[in-house]
Motif scaffolding. Structure first.
Motif, PDB file in Angstrom:
ATOM      1  N   PHE A 171       0.838  -1.190   0.000  1.00 48.58           N
ATOM      2  CA  PHE A 171       0.000   0.000   0.000  1.00 48.58           C
ATOM      3  C   PHE A 171       0.871   1.238   0.000  1.00 48.58           C
ATOM      4  CE2 PHE A 171      -2.874   2.748   2.893  1.00 48.58           C
ATOM      5  CZ  PHE A 171      -3.507   3.330   1.804  1.00 48.58           C
ATOM      6  N   LEU A 172       0.531   2.208  -0.854  1.00 45.38           N
ATOM      7  CA  LEU A 172       1.198   3.501  -0.880  1.00 45.38           C
ATOM      8  C   LEU A 172       0.204   4.533  -0.365  1.00 45.38           C
ATOM      9  CD1 LEU A 172       3.369   4.453  -3.983  1.00 45.38           C
ATOM     10  CD2 LEU A 172       3.176   5.724  -1.856  1.00 45.38           C
ATOM     11  N   ALA A 173       0.432   5.032   0.846  1.00 47.15           N
ATOM     12  CA  ALA A 173      -0.550   5.858   1.553  1.00 47.15           C
ATOM     13  C   ALA A 173      -0.136   7.318   1.559  1.00 47.15           C
ATOM     14  CB  ALA A 173      -0.714   5.363   2.988  1.00 47.15           C
ATOM     15  N   ALA A 174      -0.798   8.114   0.737  1.00 50.95           N
ATOM     16  CA  ALA A 174      -0.551   9.564   0.718  1.00 50.95           C
ATOM     17  C   ALA A 174      -1.516  10.232   1.692  1.00 50.95           C
ATOM     18  CB  ALA A 174      -0.716  10.111  -0.681  1.00 50.95           C
ATOM     19  N   ALA A 175      -1.376   9.891   2.963  1.00 50.28           N
ATOM     20  CA  ALA A 175      -2.267  10.397   4.013  1.00 50.28           C
ATOM     21  C   ALA A 175      -1.436  10.762   5.226  1.00 50.28           C
ATOM     22  CB  ALA A 175      -3.303   9.338   4.390  1.00 50.28           C
ATOM     23  N   PRO A 176      -1.856  11.783   5.976  1.00 48.42           N
ATOM     24  CA  PRO A 176      -1.106  12.170   7.178  1.00 48.42           C
ATOM     25  C   PRO A 176      -1.233  11.114   8.265  1.00 48.42           C
ATOM     26  CG  PRO A 176      -3.166  13.382   7.048  1.00 48.42           C
ATOM     27  CD  PRO A 176      -3.041  12.632   5.764  1.00 48.42           C
ATOM     28  N   PRO A 177      -0.322  11.113   9.229  1.00 47.45           N
ATOM     29  CA  PRO A 177      -0.385  10.122  10.307  1.00 47.45           C
ATOM     30  C   PRO A 177      -1.716  10.125  11.055  1.00 47.45           C
ATOM     31  CG  PRO A 177       1.726  11.260  10.355  1.00 47.45           C
ATOM     32  CD  PRO A 177       0.881  11.978   9.350  1.00 47.45           C
ATOM     33  N   SER A 178      -2.399  11.265  11.111  1.00 43.99           N
ATOM     34  CA  SER A 178      -3.634  11.358  11.887  1.00 43.99           C
ATOM     35  C   SER A 178      -4.723  10.416  11.394  1.00 43.99           C
ATOM     36  CB  SER A 178      -4.154  12.803  11.873  1.00 43.99           C
ATOM     37  OG  SER A 178      -4.366  13.237  10.537  1.00 43.99           O
ATOM     38  N   TRP A 179      -4.698  10.060  10.098  1.00 41.28           N
ATOM     39  CA  TRP A 179      -5.681   9.087   9.638  1.00 41.28           C
ATOM     40  C   TRP A 179      -5.093   7.964   8.800  1.00 41.28           C
ATOM     41  CZ3 TRP A 179      -7.469   9.474   4.287  1.00 41.28           C
ATOM     42  CH2 TRP A 179      -7.018  10.607   3.602  1.00 41.28           C
ATOM     43  N   ALA A 180      -3.766   7.916   8.675  1.00 41.21           N
ATOM     44  CA  ALA A 180      -3.134   6.820   7.940  1.00 41.21           C
ATOM     45  C   ALA A 180      -3.248   5.501   8.683  1.00 41.21           C
ATOM     46  CB  ALA A 180      -1.664   7.145   7.680  1.00 41.21           C
ATOM     47  N   GLY A 181      -3.221   5.546  10.023  1.00 45.50           N
ATOM     48  CA  GLY A 181      -3.261   4.315  10.795  1.00 45.50           C
ATOM     49  C   GLY A 181      -4.489   3.475  10.492  1.00 45.50           C
ATOM     50  N   GLY A 182      -5.648   4.118  10.368  1.00 49.76           N
ATOM     51  CA  GLY A 182      -6.864   3.394  10.037  1.00 49.76           C
ATOM     52  C   GLY A 182      -6.787   2.735   8.674  1.00 49.76           C
ATOM     53  N   LEU A 183      -6.175   3.424   7.711  1.00 49.69           N
ATOM     54  CA  LEU A 183      -5.989   2.837   6.388  1.00 49.69           C
ATOM     55  C   LEU A 183      -5.052   1.635   6.444  1.00 49.69           C
ATOM     56  CD1 LEU A 183      -5.530   6.127   4.319  1.00 49.69           C
ATOM     57  CD2 LEU A 183      -7.586   4.700   4.429  1.00 49.69           C
ATOM     58  N   PHE A 184      -3.968   1.764   7.211  1.00 49.45           N
ATOM     59  CA  PHE A 184      -3.026   0.643   7.354  1.00 49.45           C
ATOM     60  C   PHE A 184      -3.740  -0.596   7.885  1.00 49.45           C
ATOM     61  CE2 PHE A 184       0.915   3.542   8.292  1.00 49.45           C
ATOM     62  CZ  PHE A 184       0.766   4.123   7.044  1.00 49.45           C
ATOM     63  N   ARG A 185      -4.545  -0.409   8.944  1.00 51.92           N
ATOM     64  CA  ARG A 185      -5.239  -1.553   9.552  1.00 51.92           C
ATOM     65  C   ARG A 185      -6.248  -2.167   8.584  1.00 51.92           C
ATOM     66  NH1 ARG A 185      -1.911   0.459  12.526  1.00 51.92           N
ATOM     67  NH2 ARG A 185      -0.698  -0.840  11.100  1.00 51.92           N
ATOM     68  N   THR A 186      -6.941  -1.330   7.822  1.00 49.00           N
ATOM     69  CA  THR A 186      -7.904  -1.844   6.846  1.00 49.00           C
ATOM     70  C   THR A 186      -7.210  -2.701   5.799  1.00 49.00           C
ATOM     71  OG1 THR A 186      -9.383   0.044   7.151  1.00 49.00           O
ATOM     72  CG2 THR A 186      -9.609  -1.196   5.097  1.00 49.00           C
ATOM     73  N   VAL A 187      -6.072  -2.239   5.311  1.00 51.32           N
ATOM     74  CA  VAL A 187      -5.310  -2.998   4.319  1.00 51.32           C
ATOM     75  C   VAL A 187      -4.831  -4.317   4.908  1.00 51.32           C
ATOM     76  CG1 VAL A 187      -3.157  -3.002   2.991  1.00 51.32           C
ATOM     77  CG2 VAL A 187      -4.631  -0.983   2.980  1.00 51.32           C
ATOM     78  N   GLU A 188      -4.335  -4.310   6.131  1.00 50.33           N
ATOM     79  CA  GLU A 188      -3.840  -5.535   6.768  1.00 50.33           C
ATOM     80  C   GLU A 188      -4.966  -6.537   6.992  1.00 50.33           C
ATOM     81  OE1 GLU A 188      -0.122  -3.392   9.155  1.00 50.33           O
ATOM     82  OE2 GLU A 188      -2.059  -3.715  10.143  1.00 50.33           O
ATOM     83  N   GLU A 189      -6.127  -6.043   7.401  1.00 43.75           N
ATOM     84  CA  GLU A 189      -7.266  -6.940   7.618  1.00 43.75           C
ATOM     85  C   GLU A 189      -7.741  -7.564   6.312  1.00 43.75           C
ATOM     86  OE1 GLU A 189     -10.000  -4.353   9.521  1.00 43.75           O
ATOM     87  OE2 GLU A 189      -8.820  -4.228  11.379  1.00 43.75           O
ATOM     88  N   SER A 190      -7.773  -6.773   5.249  1.00 44.01           N
ATOM     89  CA  SER A 190      -8.153  -7.293   3.939  1.00 44.01           C
ATOM     90  C   SER A 190      -7.157  -8.346   3.474  1.00 44.01           C
ATOM     91  CB  SER A 190      -8.219  -6.146   2.932  1.00 44.01           C
ATOM     92  OG  SER A 190      -8.445  -6.619   1.625  1.00 44.01           O
TER      93      SER A 190
END
Length: 282
Positions: A171-190
């Motif tokens: 995953f390449l996440a162009a998001a600030p740390p304040s909401w990147a964590g939620g994206l990281f977890r979603t990708v890992e769960e998928s």
């Protein structure tokens, strides 16, 4: 934590200097964005040249708008760059949301996600050495990395995040740390639901410019590039990191969130940014 550099697009002639400085320093990857209807260098051509001017650093599209391109040729180009760089190529992919890009390419904006899924199915088959179709044989060369270059997907919507587990390596996440964590977890769960072994590689991105003049240049570039959003100030400019302390803090925050790499995307054309940022790499 690996730290890479996103390359500025304002002056393509300086990119050899950027690449050689980065290759001699602590950086892991060079990234380059993609647009069609914009004043930017074409990323595959540019990264091929930069791969030849460097010896160890990876080169990465960040991200290439695959639906704008013809699939068989893109598969061949990516495999060629991966082979000729000795496996240093990372294919970051996205769908692109600018209407003018799709108008110029003759592609359908509303079908871009479905088109990317179909492209990935074809490219994975091509990279494995299978025939392109019943009417056409295999397309070489074989990439350096078995199964094709590493593929990262950018995006924020559920379909984009699900695509990572289905077709990608990370995953390449162009998001600030304040909401990147939620994206990281979603990708890992998928990834886990799909039964993929291990974990996806997580690459974060932050916009940077050190120095007063360089920060002004970067803000102007960001405002122009993200003007299509209608809210470029909030979308990109307000998150620009302009001090060493802010850069160090952001790298640390992404590290705590579980990122494997942070790409510091530079929007000033001043090559001394490489040297200034090198001092901040942990």
């Amino acid at each position: 934590m690996h730290v890479g550099l996103g390359l500025p697009i304002g002056d393509p002639a300086t990119l050899f200097d950027w690449a050689r400085r980065a290759d001699a320093g602590p950086f892991s990857t060079l990234g380059l964005l993609d647009r069609l209807v914009y004043d930017n260098p074409e990323p595959l051509v540019t990264l091929a040249a930069l791969a030849g001017a460097t010896s160890r650093i990876r080169v990465q599209t960040q991200v290439l708008l695959a639906p704008l391109r013809e699939t068989a040729l893109l598969a061949k180009q990516a495999a060629t760059l991966d082979r000729m760089s000795g496996g240093r190529f990372v294919l970051g992919l996205g769908i692109g949301g600018r209407e003018d890009d799709h108008a110029a390419a003759g592609t359908e904006l509303r079908q871009r996600g479905a088109r990317l899924d179909a492209q990935m199915e074809t490219m994975r088959r091509v990279w494995s050495g299978e025939p392109y179709s019943d009417a056409a044989g295999p397309i070489g060369p074989r990439p350096a990395r078995p199964g094709g270059p590493e593929v990262l997907f950018g995006g924020f919507k559920p379909a984009a995040l699900e695509r990572i587990a289905r077709w990608g390596d990370g995953f390449l996440a162009a998001a600030p740390p304040s909401w990147a964590g939620g994206l990281f977890r979603t990708v890992e769960e998928s990834w886990q639901r799909a039964g993929r072994p291990g974990r996806p590689r997580i690459v974060a991105q932050a916009n940077v410019a050190l120095g007063a003049e360089q920060a002004d240049e970067a803000r102007a570039a960001l405002l122009a590039y993200y003007a299509f959003t209608g809210n470029a100030q909030a979308w990109a400019v307000d998150s620009l990191l302009t001090t060493p302390e802010a850069v160090r803090e952001t790298i640390a925050r992404f590290t705590d969130l579980g990122a494997d790499e942070v790409m510091l995307y530079c929007w000033s054309t001043d090559p001394t940014q490489v040297d200034r940022l090198a001092d901040l790499v942990p």
